[in-house]
Design a protein around this motif. Structure first.
Motif, mmCIF file in Angstrom:
data_model
loop_
_atom_site.group_PDB
_atom_site.id
_atom_site.type_symbol
_atom_site.label_atom_id
_atom_site.label_comp_id
_atom_site.label_asym_id
_atom_site.label_seq_id
_atom_site.Cartn_x
_atom_site.Cartn_y
_atom_site.Cartn_z
ATOM 1 N N MET A 160 0.831 -1.197 0.000
ATOM 2 C CA MET A 160 0.000 0.000 0.000
ATOM 3 C C MET A 160 0.866 1.248 0.000
ATOM 4 O O MET A 160 0.458 2.265 -0.540
ATOM 5 C CB MET A 160 -0.903 0.032 1.234
ATOM 6 C CG MET A 160 -2.150 -0.800 1.106
ATOM 7 S SD MET A 160 -3.348 -0.468 2.394
ATOM 8 C CE MET A 160 -2.913 -1.700 3.594
ATOM 9 N N ARG A 161 2.030 1.131 0.632
ATOM 10 C CA ARG A 161 2.872 2.310 0.773
ATOM 11 C C ARG A 161 3.398 2.820 -0.563
ATOM 12 O O ARG A 161 3.639 4.006 -0.721
ATOM 13 C CB ARG A 161 4.053 1.995 1.692
ATOM 14 C CG ARG A 161 3.644 1.766 3.124
ATOM 15 C CD ARG A 161 4.857 1.495 4.009
ATOM 16 N NE ARG A 161 4.423 1.005 5.288
ATOM 17 C CZ ARG A 161 4.478 -0.267 5.655
ATOM 18 N NH1 ARG A 161 4.981 -1.161 4.860
ATOM 19 N NH2 ARG A 161 4.037 -0.627 6.832
ATOM 20 N N SER A 162 3.607 1.916 -1.519
ATOM 21 C CA SER A 162 4.229 2.313 -2.780
ATOM 22 C C SER A 162 3.227 2.678 -3.875
ATOM 23 O O SER A 162 3.628 3.081 -4.958
ATOM 24 C CB SER A 162 5.141 1.191 -3.276
ATOM 25 O OG SER A 162 4.378 0.036 -3.566
ATOM 26 N N LEU A 163 1.945 2.552 -3.602
ATOM 27 C CA LEU A 163 0.943 2.846 -4.630
ATOM 28 C C LEU A 163 0.675 4.339 -4.732
ATOM 29 O O LEU A 163 0.498 5.019 -3.710
ATOM 30 C CB LEU A 163 -0.374 2.135 -4.307
ATOM 31 C CG LEU A 163 -0.395 0.627 -4.430
ATOM 32 C CD1 LEU A 163 -1.755 0.077 -4.015
ATOM 33 C CD2 LEU A 163 -0.059 0.189 -5.838
ATOM 34 N N PRO A 164 0.608 4.840 -5.952
ATOM 35 C CA PRO A 164 0.191 6.233 -6.121
ATOM 36 C C PRO A 164 -1.238 6.406 -5.601
ATOM 37 O O PRO A 164 -2.048 5.478 -5.686
ATOM 38 C CB PRO A 164 0.241 6.440 -7.642
ATOM 39 C CG PRO A 164 1.107 5.350 -8.169
ATOM 40 C CD PRO A 164 0.947 4.198 -7.216
ATOM 41 N N PRO A 165 -1.556 7.569 -5.062
ATOM 42 C CA PRO A 165 -2.877 7.783 -4.457
ATOM 43 C C PRO A 165 -4.045 7.501 -5.403
ATOM 44 O O PRO A 165 -5.065 6.953 -4.977
ATOM 45 C CB PRO A 165 -2.854 9.254 -4.039
ATOM 46 C CG PRO A 165 -1.418 9.601 -3.922
ATOM 47 C CD PRO A 165 -0.686 8.734 -4.886
ATOM 48 N N ASP A 166 -3.915 7.863 -6.686
ATOM 49 C CA ASP A 166 -5.035 7.636 -7.597
ATOM 50 C C ASP A 166 -5.292 6.155 -7.826
ATOM 51 O O ASP A 166 -6.436 5.714 -7.880
ATOM 52 C CB ASP A 166 -4.811 8.365 -8.926
ATOM 53 C CG ASP A 166 -3.536 7.942 -9.641
ATOM 54 O OD1 ASP A 166 -2.563 7.540 -8.963
ATOM 55 O OD2 ASP A 166 -3.507 8.020 -10.882
ATOM 56 N N LEU A 167 -4.233 5.356 -7.913
ATOM 57 C CA LEU A 167 -4.415 3.913 -8.090
ATOM 58 C C LEU A 167 -4.915 3.254 -6.809
ATOM 59 O O LEU A 167 -5.733 2.336 -6.849
ATOM 60 C CB LEU A 167 -3.113 3.262 -8.552
ATOM 61 C CG LEU A 167 -2.651 3.653 -9.956
ATOM 62 C CD1 LEU A 167 -1.303 3.022 -10.270
ATOM 63 C CD2 LEU A 167 -3.681 3.270 -10.993
ATOM 64 N N PHE A 168 -4.435 3.732 -5.663
ATOM 65 C CA PHE A 168 -4.927 3.209 -4.396
ATOM 66 C C PHE A 168 -6.406 3.547 -4.224
ATOM 67 O O PHE A 168 -7.191 2.721 -3.754
ATOM 68 C CB PHE A 168 -4.101 3.751 -3.227
ATOM 69 C CG PHE A 168 -4.536 3.207 -1.893
ATOM 70 C CD1 PHE A 168 -4.359 1.873 -1.576
ATOM 71 C CD2 PHE A 168 -5.147 4.036 -0.966
ATOM 72 C CE1 PHE A 168 -4.783 1.359 -0.355
ATOM 73 C CE2 PHE A 168 -5.567 3.538 0.256
ATOM 74 C CZ PHE A 168 -5.378 2.203 0.569
ATOM 75 N N ALA A 169 -6.798 4.749 -4.645
ATOM 76 C CA ALA A 169 -8.215 5.145 -4.569
ATOM 77 C C ALA A 169 -9.068 4.246 -5.457
ATOM 78 O O ALA A 169 -10.169 3.840 -5.063
ATOM 79 C CB ALA A 169 -8.377 6.608 -4.977
ATOM 80 N N GLU A 170 -8.564 3.902 -6.635
ATOM 81 C CA GLU A 170 -9.300 3.010 -7.530
ATOM 82 C C GLU A 170 -9.488 1.635 -6.888
ATOM 83 O O GLU A 170 -10.574 1.067 -6.914
ATOM 84 C CB GLU A 170 -8.543 2.877 -8.857
ATOM 85 C CG GLU A 170 -9.227 1.997 -9.871
ATOM 86 C CD GLU A 170 -8.441 1.884 -11.169
ATOM 87 O OE1 GLU A 170 -8.702 0.906 -11.903
ATOM 88 O OE2 GLU A 170 -7.586 2.745 -11.454
ATOM 89 N N LEU A 171 -8.421 1.118 -6.288
ATOM 90 C CA LEU A 171 -8.509 -0.178 -5.610
ATOM 91 C C LEU A 171 -9.513 -0.106 -4.462
ATOM 92 O O LEU A 171 -10.347 -0.998 -4.304
ATOM 93 C CB LEU A 171 -7.124 -0.581 -5.085
ATOM 94 C CG LEU A 171 -7.020 -1.942 -4.431
ATOM 95 C CD1 LEU A 171 -5.636 -2.522 -4.666
ATOM 96 C CD2 LEU A 171 -7.312 -1.897 -2.959
ATOM 97 N N CYS A 172 -9.455 0.961 -3.673
ATOM 98 C CA CYS A 172 -10.395 1.116 -2.543
ATOM 99 C C CYS A 172 -11.832 1.191 -3.028
ATOM 100 O O CYS A 172 -12.728 0.574 -2.435
ATOM 101 C CB CYS A 172 -10.053 2.370 -1.739
ATOM 102 S SG CYS A 172 -8.548 2.240 -0.757
ATOM 103 N N GLN A 173 -12.060 1.938 -4.101
ATOM 104 C CA GLN A 173 -13.418 2.083 -4.622
ATOM 105 C C GLN A 173 -13.954 0.736 -5.100
ATOM 106 O O GLN A 173 -15.106 0.388 -4.842
ATOM 107 C CB GLN A 173 -13.453 3.114 -5.755
ATOM 108 C CG GLN A 173 -14.852 3.505 -6.155
ATOM 109 C CD GLN A 173 -15.631 4.141 -5.021
ATOM 110 O OE1 GLN A 173 -15.121 4.998 -4.292
ATOM 111 N NE2 GLN A 173 -16.874 3.740 -4.839
ATOM 112 N N GLN A 174 -13.111 -0.035 -5.797
ATOM 113 C CA GLN A 174 -13.536 -1.361 -6.246
ATOM 114 C C GLN A 174 -13.820 -2.277 -5.061
ATOM 115 O O GLN A 174 -14.768 -3.066 -5.088
ATOM 116 C CB GLN A 174 -12.479 -1.981 -7.160
ATOM 117 C CG GLN A 174 -12.407 -1.336 -8.517
ATOM 118 C CD GLN A 174 -11.433 -2.040 -9.439
ATOM 119 O OE1 GLN A 174 -11.197 -3.247 -9.328
ATOM 120 N NE2 GLN A 174 -10.866 -1.291 -10.371
ATOM 121 N N SER A 175 -13.021 -2.167 -4.027
ATOM 122 C CA SER A 175 -13.229 -2.972 -2.823
ATOM 123 C C SER A 175 -14.559 -2.619 -2.155
ATOM 124 O O SER A 175 -15.331 -3.509 -1.779
ATOM 125 C CB SER A 175 -12.071 -2.755 -1.848
ATOM 126 O OG SER A 175 -12.291 -3.443 -0.649
#
Length: 182
Positions: free
Chosen positions: A1-16
């Protein structure tokens, strides 16, 4: 999680979140891995699966305990050393979706059972092999695309002999007939 760019992490969170709310069948870990790698993140499908599991657990546990945004962020900050941008993504997603998720009675309701997304089959015949003595026998290759309870979409492939496939087909017909009577 630490190395993910915020926009990609947000996409993963939204899908979750969508998966936990039963709005989608799962989170496609292979597709996300490809998107992360295209963005320059050095990762593997297994690492993406671990992040998906962690995010699913984080949000489902927060919903089960009906945590406020501040309580969730305090818990995350205490147990994980995440960048400020990642915490901001969690704050934003939880502010937007947390109440909807918390309205579900229990965390068991948040985790849907596995779901069959796609079923494909093809028939083939082995004609040469260095190690197999019984050739010229037809076989059926079955490919299943399944959204598992964790939200991960996986492909399962297996082969059967023609008699095994005929029995498999017969069992599916029996299940279909039984379901029509329900």
């Amino acid at each position: 999680m630490r190395s993910l760019p915020p926009d990609l992490f947000a996409e993963l969170c939204q899908q979750s979140i969508e998966h936990l709310q039963c709005q989608s069948t799962g989170v496609d870990q292979t597709l996300l891995c490809q998107r992360f790698q295209a963005a320059g993140v050095d990762t593997s499908v297994d690492e993406v699966r671990n992040v998906i599991n962690a995010v699913n657990y984080l949000f489902s546990t927060a919903a089960k305990h009906k945590l406020s945004t501040d309580a969730l962020l305090n818990t995350v900050a205490t147990h994980y050393k995440l960048p400020k941008q990642t915490l901001q993504v969690i704050r934003h997603i939880w502010n937007e979706e947390g109440n909807k998720l918390s309205d579900i009675e229990s965390s068991r309701d948040l985790l849907p059972s596995a779901q069959l997304l796609d079923f494909q089959w093809k028939i083939g015949m082995a004609v040469s092999s260095d190690s197999c003595k019984s050739l010229n026998h037809a076989y059926v290759t079955v490919e299943l695309k399944v959204a598992e309870h964790s939200g991960q979409v996986q492909t399962k492939v297996f082969e059967m002999t023609i008699p095994e496939f005929q029995n498999f087909s017969k069992q599916f017909k029996e299940m279909s007939a039984a379901l029509e009577n329900v």
